[in-house]
Design a protein around this motif. Structure first.
Motif, PDB file in Angstrom:
ATOM      1  N   GLY A 193      -3.759   6.297  -4.032  1.00  0.00           N
ATOM      2  CA  GLY A 193      -4.600   6.341  -2.830  1.00  0.00           C
ATOM      3  C   GLY A 193      -3.808   6.281  -1.547  1.00  0.00           C
ATOM      4  N   ASP A 194      -4.450   6.782  -0.503  1.00  0.00           N
ATOM      5  CA  ASP A 194      -3.850   6.858   0.819  1.00  0.00           C
ATOM      6  C   ASP A 194      -3.940   5.490   1.515  1.00  0.00           C
ATOM      7  N   ALA A 195      -2.832   5.008   2.032  1.00  0.00           N
ATOM      8  CA  ALA A 195      -2.825   3.712   2.736  1.00  0.00           C
ATOM      9  C   ALA A 195      -3.801   3.703   3.908  1.00  0.00           C
ATOM     10  N   LEU A 196      -4.109   4.881   4.426  1.00  0.00           N
ATOM     11  CA  LEU A 196      -5.029   4.955   5.566  1.00  0.00           C
ATOM     12  C   LEU A 196      -6.486   4.852   5.124  1.00  0.00           C
TER      13      LEU A 196
ATOM     14  N   ARG B 211      13.923   9.761   4.889  1.00  0.00           N
ATOM     15  CA  ARG B 211      14.121  10.142   3.494  1.00  0.00           C
ATOM     16  C   ARG B 211      12.798  10.581   2.867  1.00  0.00           C
ATOM     17  N   ILE B 212      11.722   9.899   3.237  1.00  0.00           N
ATOM     18  CA  ILE B 212      10.434  10.167   2.596  1.00  0.00           C
ATOM     19  C   ILE B 212       9.372  10.400   3.663  1.00  0.00           C
ATOM     20  N   ALA B 213       8.644  11.510   3.516  1.00  0.00           N
ATOM     21  CA  ALA B 213       7.650  11.856   4.533  1.00  0.00           C
ATOM     22  C   ALA B 213       6.317  11.188   4.249  1.00  0.00           C
TER      23      ALA B 213
ATOM     24  N   PRO C 129       0.792  -1.235   0.000  1.00  0.00           N
ATOM     25  CA  PRO C 129       0.000   0.000   0.000  1.00  0.00           C
ATOM     26  C   PRO C 129       0.826   1.287   0.000  1.00  0.00           C
ATOM     27  N   CYS C 130       2.166   1.176   0.047  1.00  0.00           N
ATOM     28  CA  CYS C 130       3.054   2.351  -0.081  1.00  0.00           C
ATOM     29  C   CYS C 130       4.087   1.990  -1.146  1.00  0.00           C
ATOM     30  N   CYS C 131       3.621   1.719  -2.377  1.00  0.00           N
ATOM     31  CA  CYS C 131       4.446   0.981  -3.340  1.00  0.00           C
ATOM     32  C   CYS C 131       5.559   1.793  -3.979  1.00  0.00           C
ATOM     33  N   GLY C 132       5.525   3.132  -3.879  1.00  0.00           N
ATOM     34  CA  GLY C 132       6.583   3.942  -4.498  1.00  0.00           C
ATOM     35  C   GLY C 132       6.763   3.551  -5.945  1.00  0.00           C
ATOM     36  N   SER C 133       8.008   3.281  -6.341  1.00  0.00           N
ATOM     37  CA  SER C 133       8.266   2.952  -7.744  1.00  0.00           C
ATOM     38  C   SER C 133       7.943   1.494  -8.073  1.00  0.00           C
ATOM     39  N   GLY C 134       7.409   0.763  -7.105  1.00  0.00           N
ATOM     40  CA  GLY C 134       6.839  -0.556  -7.388  1.00  0.00           C
ATOM     41  C   GLY C 134       7.767  -1.754  -7.230  1.00  0.00           C
ATOM     42  N   THR C 135       8.940  -1.542  -6.606  1.00  0.00           N
ATOM     43  CA  THR C 135       9.942  -2.616  -6.551  1.00  0.00           C
ATOM     44  C   THR C 135       9.387  -3.936  -6.002  1.00  0.00           C
ATOM     45  N   ILE C 136       8.690  -3.852  -4.865  1.00  0.00           N
ATOM     46  CA  ILE C 136       8.232  -5.089  -4.201  1.00  0.00           C
ATOM     47  C   ILE C 136       7.234  -5.826  -5.105  1.00  0.00           C
ATOM     48  N   ALA C 137       6.252  -5.079  -5.633  1.00  0.00           N
ATOM     49  CA  ALA C 137       5.233  -5.705  -6.478  1.00  0.00           C
ATOM     50  C   ALA C 137       5.864  -6.278  -7.754  1.00  0.00           C
TER      51      ALA C 137
ATOM     52  N   SER D 101      -0.262   0.368  -4.337  1.00  0.00           N
ATOM     53  CA  SER D 101      -0.871   1.699  -4.383  1.00  0.00           C
ATOM     54  C   SER D 101       0.032   2.668  -3.645  1.00  0.00           C
ATOM     55  N   ASP D 102      -0.133   3.944  -3.960  1.00  0.00           N
ATOM     56  CA  ASP D 102       0.694   4.977  -3.325  1.00  0.00           C
ATOM     57  C   ASP D 102      -0.106   6.266  -3.338  1.00  0.00           C
ATOM     58  N   VAL D 103       0.106   7.070  -2.306  1.00  0.00           N
ATOM     59  CA  VAL D 103      -0.620   8.338  -2.193  1.00  0.00           C
ATOM     60  C   VAL D 103      -0.168   9.304  -3.291  1.00  0.00           C
ATOM     61  N   SER D 104       1.042   9.085  -3.813  1.00  0.00           N
ATOM     62  CA  SER D 104       1.562   9.954  -4.864  1.00  0.00           C
ATOM     63  C   SER D 104       1.243   9.350  -6.235  1.00  0.00           C
ATOM     64  N   HIS D 105       0.403  10.046  -7.003  1.00  0.00           N
ATOM     65  CA  HIS D 105       0.034   9.530  -8.325  1.00  0.00           C
ATOM     66  C   HIS D 105       1.238   9.519  -9.269  1.00  0.00           C
TER      67      HIS D 105
ATOM     68  N   PRO E  38       7.326   1.507   4.496  1.00  0.00           N
ATOM     69  CA  PRO E  38       6.595   2.769   4.502  1.00  0.00           C
ATOM     70  C   PRO E  38       7.531   3.943   4.736  1.00  0.00           C
ATOM     71  N   PRO E  39       7.022   5.179   4.569  1.00  0.00           N
ATOM     72  CA  PRO E  39       7.866   6.338   4.877  1.00  0.00           C
ATOM     73  C   PRO E  39       8.132   6.365   6.374  1.00  0.00           C
ATOM     74  N   TYR E  40       9.373   6.657   6.744  1.00  0.00           N
ATOM     75  CA  TYR E  40       9.629   6.787   8.184  1.00  0.00           C
ATOM     76  C   TYR E  40      10.440   8.029   8.492  1.00  0.00           C
TER      77      TYR E  40
ATOM     78  N   GLU F  62       1.733   9.005  14.514  1.00  0.00           N
ATOM     79  CA  GLU F  62       0.290   9.115  14.265  1.00  0.00           C
ATOM     80  C   GLU F  62      -0.112   8.314  13.031  1.00  0.00           C
ATOM     81  N   PHE F  63       0.711   8.373  11.985  1.00  0.00           N
ATOM     82  CA  PHE F  63       0.433   7.619  10.758  1.00  0.00           C
ATOM     83  C   PHE F  63       0.325   6.131  11.070  1.00  0.00           C
ATOM     84  N   PHE F  64       1.288   5.616  11.862  1.00  0.00           N
ATOM     85  CA  PHE F  64       1.302   4.180  12.108  1.00  0.00           C
ATOM     86  C   PHE F  64       0.166   3.738  13.028  1.00  0.00           C
TER      87      PHE F  64
HETATM   88  C1  LIG Z   1      10.104   4.301   1.290  1.00  0.00           C
HETATM   89  S1  LIG Z   1       9.008   4.655  -0.030  1.00  0.00           S
HETATM   90  C2  LIG Z   1       8.577   3.083  -0.675  1.00  0.00           C
HETATM   91  C3  LIG Z   1       9.572   2.639  -1.698  1.00  0.00           C
HETATM   92  C4  LIG Z   1       9.066   1.513  -2.536  1.00  0.00           C
HETATM   93  N1  LIG Z   1       9.154   0.222  -1.868  1.00  0.00           N
HETATM   94  C5  LIG Z   1       9.760   1.481  -3.887  1.00  0.00           C
HETATM   95  O1  LIG Z   1      10.015   0.426  -4.419  1.00  0.00           O
HETATM   96  O2  LIG Z   1      10.014   2.559  -4.458  1.00  0.00           O
HETATM   97  C6  LIG Z   1       7.520   5.133   0.801  1.00  0.00           C
HETATM   98  C7  LIG Z   1       6.386   5.494  -0.134  1.00  0.00           C
HETATM   99  O3  LIG Z   1       5.238   5.741   0.682  1.00  0.00           O
HETATM  100  C8  LIG Z   1       4.456   6.701   0.016  1.00  0.00           C
HETATM  101  N2  LIG Z   1       3.508   7.278   0.996  1.00  0.00           N
HETATM  102  C9  LIG Z   1       3.691   8.265   1.913  1.00  0.00           C
HETATM  103  N3  LIG Z   1       2.564   8.465   2.632  1.00  0.00           N
HETATM  104  C10 LIG Z   1       1.633   7.582   2.159  1.00  0.00           C
HETATM  105  C11 LIG Z   1       0.279   7.311   2.478  1.00  0.00           C
HETATM  106  N4  LIG Z   1      -0.355   7.987   3.444  1.00  0.00           N
HETATM  107  N5  LIG Z   1      -0.379   6.352   1.773  1.00  0.00           N
HETATM  108  C12 LIG Z   1       0.253   5.657   0.780  1.00  0.00           C
HETATM  109  N6  LIG Z   1       1.553   5.876   0.424  1.00  0.00           N
HETATM  110  C13 LIG Z   1       2.225   6.826   1.110  1.00  0.00           C
HETATM  111  C14 LIG Z   1       5.440   7.689  -0.565  1.00  0.00           C
HETATM  112  O4  LIG Z   1       4.850   8.398  -1.646  1.00  0.00           O
HETATM  113  C15 LIG Z   1       6.585   6.745  -0.988  1.00  0.00           C
HETATM  114  O5  LIG Z   1       6.463   6.394  -2.347  1.00  0.00           O
END
Ligand SMILES: C[S@@+](CC[C@H](N)C(=O)[O-])C[C@H]1O[C@@H](n2cnc3c(N)ncnc32)[C@H](O)[C@@H]1O
Length: 226
Positions: free
Chosen positions: A113-116, A137-139, A22-30, A85-89, A132-134, A158-160
């Motif tokens: 979409g938002d993981a929440l 590096r990524i907020a 649900p925080c897939c970023g550039s999609g590496t895991i999937a 999915s990722d909150v950033s389109h 997930p972002p921690y 709060e996010f977690f």
């Molecule tokens: C550490 S990166 C993940 C990297 C990913 N595994 C990859 O292969 O690129 C964290 C990702 O979480 C996303 N993110 C941040 N807040 C989010 C939220 N509320 N819901 C979903 N994704 C979120 C960011 O846009 C970022 O792409």
């Protein structure tokens, strides 16, 4: 991460379970998961530095690659069981293009979409796997990110805790695996991990925590008897 969480082994009958990042970023895991599911050898599409060194033999390497390609199974048109999915389109766009380049675009469904807020991508419970972002590096973005000033602690606490509430309510039967450098994450999520695997994310020491979302684990506090 995929090997450590055991996803490639499938269920007790060896059948692959749905996988969702649900925080897939550039999609590496999937994408890596889809390549495993399609039996595509890792690195099959890239070149290696050793190809320029003696005693490299191009014909031997080509034969190895051909035999690896021969056993790969492109998606057969079945519905994907791998989701991201990722909150950033913008990131979702990257992920889609990366999946195309890796030859697994048909095997994965990416959404924004938002993981929440995102609901399970399939009726059959499966495995969530994410880094997930921690904050380093990524907020955090989305609902928790926009409420940053008032609700989000520096460490994403709060996010977690909101993520845990969302999972408990909507992801019964799923297991969630989270890679994090934060050893206190289970406490922040008010969840007890069932596994904790030490891993390194580059130079950062991390843990891969497993959380099992058990049906009925969440009681509706408004209806609880005193
Ligand atoms: C550490 S990166 C993940 C990297 C990913 N595994 C990859 O292969 O690129 C964290 C990702 O979480 C996303 N993110 C941040 N807040 C989010 C939220 N509320 N819901 C979903 N994704 C979120 C960011 O846009 C970022 O792409």
């Amino acid at each position: 991460m995929l090997m450590a969480c055991g996803w490639p082994d499938g269920d007790e009958n060896g059948k692959l379970l749905p996988l969702y990042d649900p925080c897939c970023g550039s999609g590496t895991i999937a994408i890596e998961a889809a390549q495993m599911a399609c039996n595509i050898a890792p690195g099959a599409l890239r070149r290696f530095a050793f190809e320029r060194y003696l005693p490299f033999q191009a014909h031997v390497w080509d034969a190895i690659k051909e035999s690896a390609l021969a056993v790969s199974m492109p998606n057969t048109g079945e519905k994907p069981i791998i989701f991201g999915s990722d909150v950033s389109h913008r990131m979702v766009d990257f992920a889609q293009r990366n999946a195309q380049r890796a030859g697994v675009a048909d095997a994965i469904e990416f959404r924004g979409g938002d993981a929440l807020q995102r609901m399970p991508p399939t009726d059959t419970p499966g495995v969530m796997l994410l880094n997930p972002p921690y904050g380093e590096r990524i907020a955090v973005g989305g609902v928790a990110g926009s409420a940053r000033e008032k609700a989000v602690t520096e460490d994403g606490g709060e996010f977690f805790s909101q993520l845990a509430t969302h999972w408990k309510k909507n992801y019964a039967g799923w297991s969630g695996w989270i890679l994090t450098p934060d050893l206190k994450l289970p406490g922040k999520m008010h969840l007890k991990e069932s596994r904790r695997i030490p891993l390194w994310n580059g130079p950062i020491e991390c843990r891969l925590f497993r959380f099992d979302m058990v049906k009925g684990a969440v009681r509706d506090k408004t209806k609880a008897t005193p």
